[in-house]
Enzyme design. Structure first.
Site, short mmCIF file in Angstrom:
data_model
loop_
_atom_site.label_atom_id
_atom_site.label_comp_id
_atom_site.label_asym_id
_atom_site.label_seq_id
_atom_site.Cartn_x
_atom_site.Cartn_y
_atom_site.Cartn_z
N TYR A 189 0.86 -1.18 0.00
CA TYR A 189 0.00 0.00 0.00
C TYR A 189 0.89 1.23 0.00
O TYR A 189 1.62 1.48 0.96
CB TYR A 189 -0.88 -0.04 1.24
CG TYR A 189 -1.91 1.06 1.36
CD1 TYR A 189 -2.81 1.34 0.34
CD2 TYR A 189 -2.00 1.80 2.53
CE1 TYR A 189 -3.76 2.32 0.46
CE2 TYR A 189 -2.96 2.79 2.67
CZ TYR A 189 -3.83 3.05 1.65
OH TYR A 189 -4.79 4.03 1.78
N TYR A 200 -11.92 -4.56 6.85
CA TYR A 200 -10.62 -4.24 7.47
C TYR A 200 -10.76 -3.15 8.52
O TYR A 200 -10.34 -3.29 9.67
CB TYR A 200 -9.61 -3.82 6.40
CG TYR A 200 -8.30 -3.33 6.98
CD1 TYR A 200 -7.29 -4.23 7.31
CD2 TYR A 200 -8.09 -1.98 7.25
CE1 TYR A 200 -6.11 -3.79 7.88
CE2 TYR A 200 -6.91 -1.54 7.82
CZ TYR A 200 -5.93 -2.45 8.14
OH TYR A 200 -4.76 -2.01 8.72
N HIS A 201 -11.37 -2.03 8.11
CA HIS A 201 -11.43 -0.89 9.01
C HIS A 201 -12.44 -1.09 10.14
O HIS A 201 -12.39 -0.40 11.15
CB HIS A 201 -11.75 0.38 8.22
CG HIS A 201 -10.71 0.69 7.19
ND1 HIS A 201 -10.83 0.26 5.89
CD2 HIS A 201 -9.54 1.36 7.28
CE1 HIS A 201 -9.75 0.64 5.21
NE2 HIS A 201 -8.97 1.30 6.02
N LYS A 258 -11.57 17.00 15.71
CA LYS A 258 -10.85 16.34 14.63
C LYS A 258 -10.63 17.37 13.51
O LYS A 258 -11.44 17.50 12.60
CB LYS A 258 -11.66 15.16 14.08
CG LYS A 258 -11.77 13.98 15.02
CD LYS A 258 -10.50 13.15 15.06
CE LYS A 258 -10.16 12.57 13.73
NZ LYS A 258 -8.87 11.82 13.77
N ASP A 262 -8.68 14.06 8.38
CA ASP A 262 -8.44 12.75 8.98
C ASP A 262 -9.74 12.20 9.57
O ASP A 262 -10.29 12.77 10.51
CB ASP A 262 -7.37 12.86 10.06
CG ASP A 262 -7.24 11.59 10.89
OD1 ASP A 262 -7.45 10.50 10.33
OD2 ASP A 262 -6.93 11.70 12.09
N HIS A 271 -10.08 8.97 10.75
CA HIS A 271 -9.87 7.88 11.70
C HIS A 271 -10.19 8.40 13.11
O HIS A 271 -9.34 8.99 13.78
CB HIS A 271 -8.43 7.38 11.63
CG HIS A 271 -8.13 6.60 10.39
ND1 HIS A 271 -7.74 7.20 9.22
CD2 HIS A 271 -8.19 5.27 10.12
CE1 HIS A 271 -7.55 6.27 8.29
NE2 HIS A 271 -7.83 5.10 8.82
#
Length: 690
Positions: A15, A169-170, A551, A555, A557
């Site tokens: 990646y 995945y996340h 935040k 981003d 996440h």
């Protein structure tokens, strides 16, 4: 050596992408020369969220976590001298997936490729963006339409392409248990297939062609047996869903096809050399079992908890795959776990529990309804809070973090500032200038203009208008998007046109509905912190202490920010958390309006050097000098020192895994800012309300 022919190795990817299209192109060609067998493109956050590099929200984010691609010229440079007809390319892109696939197709056409031969994958799973990764743009309905249009277009025109990578995945990164990871991903796939078949764009006899192009992208954690069984359960459930719900009779069409990146959540900043064996063990979970083996594998680097990995670090992860595939005898044997009573029992349990959760989601109206109601997000926040609580209590043991913490000096990190890659801050200015030049010259230099019928050769404005008209109708949006690419439209302009029609969406945060995960009985660490919070609020005469969790930038996440918000709430704070994607100006305005006692900023994208000082300056200009600003995220040592010198009260990185301790530190910083006497556990006598 046996006489049996060895199986073909899985696709090996890294990646990668950073700084500029030119720099990323050079990196891709180097990786291919080292034996990498496919490309996995990381895009920067402005590209992922549909903004051009000169947008206010893109500040500090350009080229940080991936490559900026603003228009056709960038895509040409990204794949220069890489023959796309011969390549298998994975693009981690979701809200703007249609746009990036259109760019890719046009570059392939310019190379002379037959687009029907293109092979690769666009992630294109918007549900997990609402739940865990935060690069969503449009509301669920329009987002599902974009996904549907892409799938139907590729099945008809790029039949070897995987138009969606249902991505669990996340979800695991956000705290999902194996049952949640399976059931949420399967529910997403059902929502997507239902929409595709309801669109009327696919004839009944071609349903198998659609199902055969649905792929998955999963996470493999360090619990080896459970993760391997999870993959077998995934395959069993997918076979059942596609056979029973959609009537797919061909076993090849029902095959569960997945790629994997092993767990980044479990990588530690403390003793990061231990990450190497974690990565290897996680890779084995998705390669040892032939009947549940990944079709493509990409591994993180050992130092990703510290910052961006260098090319050498990525090479090390590639070599791990190559040693397993080419030196071991793994590919010479049939499935190693067939007939195992232990494995079968675990798989049966996972299938039963996941099916029950899928049924629960179906009764809510499906995955999209469960997103909009906040159910899925609140479940993930709760699971993640429980996991963090187990780590802090020592129930989940992590070597180097909460056990075996004594260590020799690490030669790999002797110089922390050179143990990771840094992006030249001047890169952003160059990219911003370049996109301005593109806009200024595209119509004058574009040889498509003046060639006749504007419906055949539209200008930029005409292409964007046609896109909006298509969005307001029910026609497939891919053709209008391709015309935008050819006319020189930018990423921000394409997404902006669709924002005008579809609007934007702010996903539920899941914080307010998350249950208490850590006990606060007398004598516990949380009880002591609650007492500190109550005592400090009483001394300040403020009723309750107020913490703003912000935040800034793009981003998305938000896992760490959500866990801080939940624990601060449980410690007695009044928490102000408005979710992701805010400008420094918006954060400071909220801090002033809510009269908070502390501002906590969470940034994992590397934009802290730009955005945090901006927040500090705005707070000082507003006269809020008594409000400490703290920062958490993936922040290199030198950057942390610079932030503290600029006025940040405290910096927390992944090594600070004790959330209750962090909340206690926040109270200490509030007391220091207000010149209150420091407290420790022995001095707290305030009675804490129940």
């Amino acid at each position: 050596m046996t006489d049996r022919q060895k199986d073909r190795p899985w696709l090996m990817r890294t990646y990668a992408g950073h700084s500029t299209a030119e720099a990323s192109n050079a990196l891709y060609r180097r990786n291919l020369a080292k034996g990498q067998t496919g490309l996995s493109v990381a895009f920067d956050l402005p590209t992922q969220t549909g903004y051009d590099p000169d947008h206010i929200l893109a500040r500090g984010e350009v080229g940080r976590v991936g490559v900026p691609v603003s228009h056709l010229g960038d895509m040409r440079r990204l794949f220069q001298d890489i023959p796309l007809e011969q390549m298998n390319t994975s693009m981690t892109i979701n809200a703007t997936a249609m746009w990036l696939l259109a760019l890719y197709q046009v570059v392939a056409e310019e190379q002379g490729a037959d687009i029907s031969q293109l092979q690769g994958t666009t992630q294109n799973d918007i549900v997990k963006e609402y739940l865990s990764r935060g690069t969503h743009v449009f509301p669920p309905g329009p987002s599902l339409r974009l996904t549907t249009d892409m799938i139907t277009y590729t099945v008809n025109h790029i039949p070897k392409w995987n138009p969606i990578n249902i991505c669990s995945y996340h979800l695991q990164e956000a705290g999902a248990t194996p049952v949640q990871e399976i059931s949420y991903a399967m529910s997403t796939a059902i929502a997507v297939l239902d929409a595709v078949f309801a669109s009327g764009q696919i004839p009944e006899e071609r349903r198998g062609d659609v199902v055969a192009r649905i792929s998955f992208f999963v996470n493999a954690g360090v619990r080896f047996v459970e993760e391997m069984c999870k993959m077998r359960a995934f395959g069993r459930l997918w076979d059942r869903v596609t056979r029973e719900r959609y009537g797919i009779t061909d076993p090849k069409h029902r095959r569960f096809r997945y790629g994997v990146q092993v767990n980044s959540l479990g990588l530690t900043e403390a003793q990061p050399e231990n990450n190497v064996q974690r990565i290897v063990l996680e890779m084995l979970a998705v390669t040892l079992s032939k009947d549940a083996r990944a079709r493509a594998v990409q591994l993180p680097a050992w130092n990703e908890a510290l910052g961006l990995p260098r090319p050498w670090d990525q090479q090390w992860s590639l070599r791990m795959q190559q040693v397993l595939a080419y030196e071991s005898d793994l590919l010479e044997y049939d499935d190693l776990f067939a007939g195992s009573h232990v494995v079968e029992a675990k798989v049966d349990a996972l299938v039963e529990e996941a099916w029950a959760e899928m049924d629960k989601i179906a009764q809510m109206g499906g995955a999209m309804a469960a997103v909009e109601s906040g159910y899925l997000k609140s479940q993930l926040v709760s699971s993640h809070a429980e996991r963090r609580a187990r780590i802090e209590a020592g129930q989940d043991r992590i070597v180097g973090v909460n056990i075996f913490e004594t260590t020799e000096p690490n030669p790999l990190t002797a110089d922390l500032d050179t143990a990771i890659m840094t992006v030249d801050p001047a890169t952003e200015a160059r990219v911003v200038a370049a996109v301005g030049d593109w806009r200024a010259t595209r119509e004058e230099s574009n040889d498509r203009q003046g060639m006749g019928d504007p419906l055949t050769y539209p200008t930029t404005k005409q292409a964007l208008q046609a896109l909006k008209e298509a969005a307001e109708s029910d026609v497939n949006l891919m053709e209008a998007t391709l015309e935008c690419v050819r006319a020189g439209v930018t990423t921000g302009e394409w997404a902006g046109a669709l924002r005008e029609v579809f609007g934007e969406f702010r996903a539920p945060t899941g914080v307010s509905s998350a249950p208490v995960a850590v006990a606060a009985e007398e004598g516990t660490p949380l009880a002591e912190v609650r007492a500190k919070v109550a005592r400090t609020a009483d001394e300040l005469g403020s009723g309750r202490l107020r913490l703003l969790v912000g935040k800034p930038g793009l981003d998305g996440h938000s896992n760490g920010a959500e866990q801080i918000a939940v624990r601060a709430r449980d410690a007695g704070f009044e928490v102000v958390y408005q979710g992701i994607r805010l400008t420094p100006e918006q954060i400071v305005s909220a801090a002033l309006a809510e009269d908070v006692h502390c501002v906590g900023l969470s940034i994992l994208s590397g934009s802290h050097a730009e955005l945090v000082p901006d927040v500090l300056h705005r707070m000082r200009d507003a006269g809020a000098v008594e409000v400490p600003v703290i920062v958490g995220g993936i922040i290199p040592h030198a950057d942390a020192a610079a932030l503290k010198a600029a006025g940040v009260a405290a910096v927390f990185t992944p090594k600070d895994f004790g959330i209750t301790e962090i909340i206690g530190r926040i109270v200490d910083e509030i007391r220091t800012a207000h010149r209150l006497v420091p407290l420790d556990g022995s001095t707290i006598t305030t009675e804490v309300p129940a």
